[in-house]
Design an enzyme around this catalytic site. Structure first.
Site, PDB file in Angstrom:
ATOM      1  CG  HIS A 211       9.351 -25.040  12.777  1.00 52.85           C
ATOM      2  ND1 HIS A 211       9.513 -24.944  14.147  1.00 52.85           N
ATOM      3  CD2 HIS A 211      10.446 -25.731  12.332  1.00 52.85           C
ATOM      4  CE1 HIS A 211      10.629 -25.560  14.516  1.00 52.85           C
ATOM      5  NE2 HIS A 211      11.227 -26.035  13.429  1.00 52.85           N
TER       6      HIS A 211
ATOM      7  CG  ASP B 234      -0.363   0.205   2.528  1.00 48.66           C
ATOM      8  OD1 ASP B 234       0.881   0.335   2.598  1.00 48.66           O
ATOM      9  OD2 ASP B 234      -1.103   0.265   3.521  1.00 48.66           O
TER      10      ASP B 234
HETATM   11  C1  RB5 Z   1      -1.917   2.771   6.380  1.00 51.61           C
HETATM   12  O1  RB5 Z   1      -1.923   4.000   7.023  1.00 51.61           O
HETATM   13  C2  RB5 Z   1      -1.646   1.658   7.380  1.00 51.61           C
HETATM   14  O2  RB5 Z   1      -2.764   1.472   8.179  1.00 51.61           O
HETATM   15  C3  RB5 Z   1      -1.276   0.385   6.667  1.00 51.61           C
HETATM   16  O3  RB5 Z   1      -0.126   0.623   5.887  1.00 51.61           O
HETATM   17  C4  RB5 Z   1      -0.925  -0.803   7.519  1.00 51.61           C
HETATM   18  O4  RB5 Z   1       0.000  -0.478   8.487  1.00 51.61           O
HETATM   19  C5  RB5 Z   1      -2.048  -1.578   8.057  1.00 51.61           C
HETATM   20  O5  RB5 Z   1      -1.866  -2.624   8.698  1.00 51.61           O
END
Ligand code: RB5
Length: 152
Positions: free
Chosen positions: A97, A7
């Protein structure tokens, strides 16, 4: 083939990991993102996990801020065993594992140097099998026992 995705929180680290994988001579399928615009991590975790579950890719690497959201989402796909790793021991033993097939990294948790070492350990460590195979089979049995919710 290795599936990779991130992301917005993981974009910079993903580009570093991509360069490293290509230097290793790995074939990589990049599921994005490629811009820093905010996205929802499950939208990336799903296609990466499905590429691993289908056998199209031998394993996956998912990167978000913590690695945790990506792992939670990826583990919803049947056949996926995603592990968040932030140190060497876990990266090694989740292969030995657990036969983990998706490595999740937290770009806001670890630096790029450690991340690349974890990637190498994950890719280069084989599953030990034996008694661990029976345990991994029990994970699959839990998945198989889940019935879809009744239509509403
Ligand atoms: C995005 O702000 C953040 O929530 C995402 O990158 C991640 O850490 C979620 O688990």
């Amino acid at each position: 083939m290795i599936a990779i995705g991130c992301d917005h929180g993981g974009l910079t680290l993903k580009n570093t990991v991509l360069d490293h994988l290509r230097e290793r001579g790995e074939e990589v399928k990049d599921f994005g993102v490629t811009t820093p615009d905010a996205v929802d991590y499950p939208d990336i975790a799903k296609p990466v996990a499905e590429a691993v579950a289908s056998g199209e890719c031998r394993c996956g690497i998912l990167i978000c801020g913590t690695g945790i959201g990506m792992s939670m989402a990826a583990n919803k796909v049947r056949g996926v065993r995603a592990a968040v790793c932030a140190e060497h021991f876990s990266a090694r033993f989740t292969r030995l594992h657990n036969d983990a097939n998706v490595l999740c990294l937290g770009a806001r948790v670890i630096g790029p140097g450690l991340a690349l070492e974890l990637v190498d350990l994950f890719l280069d460590t084989p599953f030990e099998g034996g008694r661990h195979a029976a345990r991994v089979a029990k994970i699959a049995a839990i998945e198989a026992a889940q019935t879809p919710p009744a239509d509403r």
